[in-house]
Design a protein around this motif. Structure first.
Motif, PDB file in Angstrom:
ATOM      1  N   LEU A 108       0.819  -1.216   0.000  1.00  0.00           N
ATOM      2  CA  LEU A 108       0.000   0.000   0.000  1.00  0.00           C
ATOM      3  C   LEU A 108       0.853   1.266   0.000  1.00  0.00           C
ATOM      4  O   LEU A 108       0.424   2.311  -0.494  1.00  0.00           O
ATOM      5  CB  LEU A 108      -0.906   0.014   1.233  1.00  0.00           C
ATOM      6  CG  LEU A 108      -1.865  -1.173   1.400  1.00  0.00           C
ATOM      7  CD1 LEU A 108      -2.627  -1.041   2.703  1.00  0.00           C
ATOM      8  CD2 LEU A 108      -2.829  -1.262   0.225  1.00  0.00           C
ATOM      9  N   GLY A 109       2.013   1.187   0.574  1.00  0.00           N
ATOM     10  CA  GLY A 109       2.882   2.346   0.666  1.00  0.00           C
ATOM     11  C   GLY A 109       4.155   1.958   1.389  1.00  0.00           C
ATOM     12  O   GLY A 109       4.353   0.790   1.736  1.00  0.00           O
ATOM     13  N   PHE A 110       5.035   2.915   1.599  1.00  0.00           N
ATOM     14  CA  PHE A 110       6.285   2.590   2.293  1.00  0.00           C
ATOM     15  C   PHE A 110       6.753   3.763   3.134  1.00  0.00           C
ATOM     16  O   PHE A 110       6.375   4.923   2.912  1.00  0.00           O
ATOM     17  CB  PHE A 110       7.374   2.160   1.302  1.00  0.00           C
ATOM     18  CG  PHE A 110       7.922   3.274   0.439  1.00  0.00           C
ATOM     19  CD1 PHE A 110       9.090   3.947   0.797  1.00  0.00           C
ATOM     20  CD2 PHE A 110       7.295   3.642  -0.738  1.00  0.00           C
ATOM     21  CE1 PHE A 110       9.605   4.964   0.013  1.00  0.00           C
ATOM     22  CE2 PHE A 110       7.796   4.654  -1.540  1.00  0.00           C
ATOM     23  CZ  PHE A 110       8.957   5.321  -1.162  1.00  0.00           C
ATOM     24  N   VAL A 111       7.557   3.450   4.116  1.00  0.00           N
ATOM     25  CA  VAL A 111       8.194   4.443   4.974  1.00  0.00           C
ATOM     26  C   VAL A 111       9.697   4.271   4.822  1.00  0.00           C
ATOM     27  O   VAL A 111      10.209   3.151   4.902  1.00  0.00           O
ATOM     28  CB  VAL A 111       7.800   4.254   6.453  1.00  0.00           C
ATOM     29  CG1 VAL A 111       8.555   5.245   7.340  1.00  0.00           C
ATOM     30  CG2 VAL A 111       6.300   4.415   6.635  1.00  0.00           C
ATOM     31  N   SER A 112      10.389   5.374   4.571  1.00  0.00           N
ATOM     32  CA  SER A 112      11.839   5.301   4.394  1.00  0.00           C
ATOM     33  C   SER A 112      12.502   6.451   5.130  1.00  0.00           C
ATOM     34  O   SER A 112      11.980   7.570   5.158  1.00  0.00           O
ATOM     35  CB  SER A 112      12.204   5.351   2.911  1.00  0.00           C
ATOM     36  OG  SER A 112      13.603   5.428   2.742  1.00  0.00           O
ATOM     37  N   PHE A 113      13.649   6.156   5.714  1.00  0.00           N
ATOM     38  CA  PHE A 113      14.428   7.187   6.376  1.00  0.00           C
ATOM     39  C   PHE A 113      15.623   7.602   5.520  1.00  0.00           C
ATOM     40  O   PHE A 113      16.542   8.269   5.992  1.00  0.00           O
ATOM     41  CB  PHE A 113      14.880   6.700   7.754  1.00  0.00           C
ATOM     42  CG  PHE A 113      13.726   6.526   8.707  1.00  0.00           C
ATOM     43  CD1 PHE A 113      13.247   7.598   9.433  1.00  0.00           C
ATOM     44  CD2 PHE A 113      13.097   5.293   8.836  1.00  0.00           C
ATOM     45  CE1 PHE A 113      12.177   7.449  10.295  1.00  0.00           C
ATOM     46  CE2 PHE A 113      12.022   5.129   9.696  1.00  0.00           C
ATOM     47  CZ  PHE A 113      11.550   6.213  10.430  1.00  0.00           C
ATOM     48  N   THR A 114      15.596   7.191   4.245  1.00  0.00           N
ATOM     49  CA  THR A 114      16.586   7.633   3.263  1.00  0.00           C
ATOM     50  C   THR A 114      15.926   8.668   2.376  1.00  0.00           C
ATOM     51  O   THR A 114      15.064   8.341   1.551  1.00  0.00           O
ATOM     52  CB  THR A 114      17.093   6.456   2.415  1.00  0.00           C
ATOM     53  OG1 THR A 114      17.659   5.458   3.259  1.00  0.00           O
ATOM     54  CG2 THR A 114      18.132   6.924   1.399  1.00  0.00           C
ATOM     55  N   LEU A 115      16.266   9.929   2.576  1.00  0.00           N
ATOM     56  CA  LEU A 115      15.629  10.999   1.820  1.00  0.00           C
ATOM     57  C   LEU A 115      16.261  11.126   0.440  1.00  0.00           C
ATOM     58  O   LEU A 115      17.485  11.005   0.288  1.00  0.00           O
ATOM     59  CB  LEU A 115      15.757  12.324   2.575  1.00  0.00           C
ATOM     60  CG  LEU A 115      15.067  12.366   3.949  1.00  0.00           C
ATOM     61  CD1 LEU A 115      15.335  13.702   4.641  1.00  0.00           C
ATOM     62  CD2 LEU A 115      13.572  12.147   3.800  1.00  0.00           C
ATOM     63  N   PRO A 116      15.450  11.377  -0.603  1.00  0.00           N
ATOM     64  CA  PRO A 116      16.001  11.520  -1.957  1.00  0.00           C
ATOM     65  C   PRO A 116      16.803  12.806  -2.099  1.00  0.00           C
ATOM     66  O   PRO A 116      16.527  13.813  -1.421  1.00  0.00           O
ATOM     67  CB  PRO A 116      14.749  11.531  -2.840  1.00  0.00           C
ATOM     68  CG  PRO A 116      13.661  12.055  -1.931  1.00  0.00           C
ATOM     69  CD  PRO A 116      13.981  11.519  -0.567  1.00  0.00           C
ATOM     70  N   GLU A 117      17.778  12.755  -2.970  1.00  0.00           N
ATOM     71  CA  GLU A 117      18.559  13.948  -3.286  1.00  0.00           C
ATOM     72  C   GLU A 117      17.740  14.868  -4.184  1.00  0.00           C
ATOM     73  O   GLU A 117      16.932  14.388  -4.997  1.00  0.00           O
ATOM     74  CB  GLU A 117      19.862  13.574  -3.990  1.00  0.00           C
ATOM     75  CG  GLU A 117      20.848  12.797  -3.120  1.00  0.00           C
ATOM     76  CD  GLU A 117      21.443  13.641  -2.018  1.00  0.00           C
ATOM     77  OE1 GLU A 117      21.489  14.883  -2.192  1.00  0.00           O
ATOM     78  OE2 GLU A 117      21.845  13.085  -0.988  1.00  0.00           O
ATOM     79  N   PRO A 118      17.915  16.196  -4.083  1.00  0.00           N
ATOM     80  CA  PRO A 118      17.197  17.113  -4.983  1.00  0.00           C
ATOM     81  C   PRO A 118      17.550  16.837  -6.432  1.00  0.00           C
ATOM     82  O   PRO A 118      18.691  16.485  -6.756  1.00  0.00           O
ATOM     83  CB  PRO A 118      17.684  18.487  -4.540  1.00  0.00           C
ATOM     84  CG  PRO A 118      18.214  18.303  -3.160  1.00  0.00           C
ATOM     85  CD  PRO A 118      18.752  16.896  -3.110  1.00  0.00           C
ATOM     86  N   ALA A 119      16.586  16.972  -7.333  1.00  0.00           N
ATOM     87  CA  ALA A 119      16.834  16.749  -8.763  1.00  0.00           C
ATOM     88  C   ALA A 119      17.839  17.765  -9.265  1.00  0.00           C
ATOM     89  O   ALA A 119      17.793  18.957  -8.939  1.00  0.00           O
ATOM     90  CB  ALA A 119      15.529  16.883  -9.543  1.00  0.00           C
ATOM     91  N   GLY A 120      18.790  17.281 -10.058  1.00  0.00           N
ATOM     92  CA  GLY A 120      19.788  18.163 -10.651  1.00  0.00           C
ATOM     93  C   GLY A 120      20.810  18.684  -9.674  1.00  0.00           C
ATOM     94  O   GLY A 120      21.459  19.698  -9.913  1.00  0.00           O
ATOM     95  N   ASN A 121      20.938  17.986  -8.536  1.00  0.00           N
ATOM     96  CA  ASN A 121      21.913  18.440  -7.527  1.00  0.00           C
ATOM     97  C   ASN A 121      23.278  17.843  -7.864  1.00  0.00           C
ATOM     98  O   ASN A 121      23.655  16.788  -7.395  1.00  0.00           O
ATOM     99  CB  ASN A 121      21.460  17.966  -6.141  1.00  0.00           C
ATOM    100  CG  ASN A 121      22.407  18.462  -5.041  1.00  0.00           C
ATOM    101  OD1 ASN A 121      23.105  19.436  -5.213  1.00  0.00           O
ATOM    102  ND2 ASN A 121      22.391  17.757  -3.905  1.00  0.00           N
ATOM    103  N   ASN A 122      24.021  18.534  -8.696  1.00  0.00           N
ATOM    104  CA  ASN A 122      25.347  18.075  -9.091  1.00  0.00           C
ATOM    105  C   ASN A 122      26.419  18.783  -8.275  1.00  0.00           C
ATOM    106  O   ASN A 122      26.561  20.008  -8.354  1.00  0.00           O
ATOM    107  CB  ASN A 122      25.586  18.348 -10.595  1.00  0.00           C
ATOM    108  CG  ASN A 122      24.622  17.563 -11.454  1.00  0.00           C
ATOM    109  OD1 ASN A 122      24.315  16.414 -11.169  1.00  0.00           O
ATOM    110  ND2 ASN A 122      24.155  18.195 -12.534  1.00  0.00           N
ATOM    111  N   LYS A 123      27.117  18.010  -7.482  1.00  0.00           N
ATOM    112  CA  LYS A 123      28.183  18.602  -6.672  1.00  0.00           C
ATOM    113  C   LYS A 123      29.396  18.892  -7.513  1.00  0.00           C
ATOM    114  O   LYS A 123      29.767  18.096  -8.368  1.00  0.00           O
ATOM    115  CB  LYS A 123      28.553  17.641  -5.522  1.00  0.00           C
ATOM    116  CG  LYS A 123      27.406  17.432  -4.534  1.00  0.00           C
ATOM    117  CD  LYS A 123      27.842  16.520  -3.404  1.00  0.00           C
ATOM    118  CE  LYS A 123      26.709  16.306  -2.400  1.00  0.00           C
ATOM    119  NZ  LYS A 123      27.129  15.421  -1.290  1.00  0.00           N
ATOM    120  N   LYS A 124      29.992  20.023  -7.274  1.00  0.00           N
ATOM    121  CA  LYS A 124      31.190  20.407  -8.019  1.00  0.00           C
ATOM    122  C   LYS A 124      32.404  20.304  -7.092  1.00  0.00           C
ATOM    123  O   LYS A 124      32.320  20.534  -5.916  1.00  0.00           O
ATOM    124  CB  LYS A 124      31.058  21.826  -8.545  1.00  0.00           C
ATOM    125  CG  LYS A 124      29.924  21.975  -9.576  1.00  0.00           C
ATOM    126  CD  LYS A 124      29.878  23.372 -10.134  1.00  0.00           C
ATOM    127  CE  LYS A 124      28.777  23.525 -11.163  1.00  0.00           C
ATOM    128  NZ  LYS A 124      28.709  24.880 -11.715  1.00  0.00           N
TER     129      LYS A 124
END
Length: 239
Positions: A223-239
């Motif tokens: 039915l759904g899920f619970v996660s404590f791993t938050l997604p990274e923002p889209a297009g978040n490219n570290k330089k």
């Protein structure tokens, strides 16, 4: 031993394993596996024990029976008309609790899924969500691995118990408990004509595989899920 080579090939293909992947899983050379399946060589008893343990088939079945026919002849009660033992826990108000099966309890769940004492020792809780009916049974399973990305390893899948397997919608996500594989979280497609379910991963790097209905112990609709791993923002490219 006339059926041995056919049985070894049937069991491998039913799990959608190449000879190379099976070799990695059970520690038998790819060339040896090929020779056994083509009846060019007969495995030693120590090798047969590896097959027996991995596929959870006794030696008599491997050597003397036609397992493909056995799997077709044993029909499963897909509608759930026969009694299936499902222990549940209730609180002081006699309201049903949700049992949580963490990864560390997954192996024990295979043996204790129908044991009321085992279920009572799991974490049990309630969730005050309107989407969860008081008239249904729910359970939460923690998954591991990346076969169902983007749902991450370690997520908790909130599930509803499925008594009637004919109500499973093709390609819906379910927790399936099987004798061979324990707890697996996959997209499910019914193939009752061949007495099996086809299990698919969302991660294309993982092969689909079939499980005989005779190996299936429980099915839980996701039915759904619970996660404590938050997604990274889209297009978040570290330089």
């Amino acid at each position: 031993m006339e059926n041995l080579n056919k049985n070894l090939k049937h069991l491998r293909l039913r799990k959608r394993l190449s000879q190379g992947r099976l070799s990695n899983r059970i520690g038998i050379g790819t060339s040896s596996i090929s020779a056994y399946e083509k009846k060019r060589s007969v495995p030693k008893i120590t090798t047969l024990m590896k097959y027996s343990k991995f596929f959870k088939r006794n030696l008599d079945e491997l050597v003397n029976e036609d397992i493909s026919k056995l799997d077709q002849e044993k029909t499963q009660d897909t509608k759930g008309d026969k009694l299936r033992v499902l222990p549940i826990l209730v609180d002081a108000q006699n309201e049903e609790m949700i049992s949580l099966v963490p990864v560390k309890a997954a192996a024990g769940y295979l043996n204790g899924y129908s044991d009321a004492e085992f279920i009572s020792e799991l974490p049990n809780f309630r969730m005050p969500f309107a989407e969860l009916s008081e008239n249904k049974t729910y359970r939460a399973f923690q998954i591991e691995g990346d076969s169902m990305l983007p749902i991450p390893s370690g997520a908790y899948i909130i599930c509803e118990y499925v008594q009637d397997w004919e109500l499973i919608k093709d390609n819906s996500c379910c927790i399936v408990l099987t004798d061979d594989d324990g707890i697996v979280y996959k997209r499910v497609k019914k193939d009752f004509q061949n007495n099996q379910l086809l299990l698919n991963s969302d991660n294309p790097e993982y092969l689909s595989f079939e499980v005989s209905l005779n190996q299936v112990l429980e099915v839980w609709k996701s039915l759904g899920f619970v996660s404590f791993t938050l997604p990274e923002p889209a297009g978040n490219n570290k330089k």
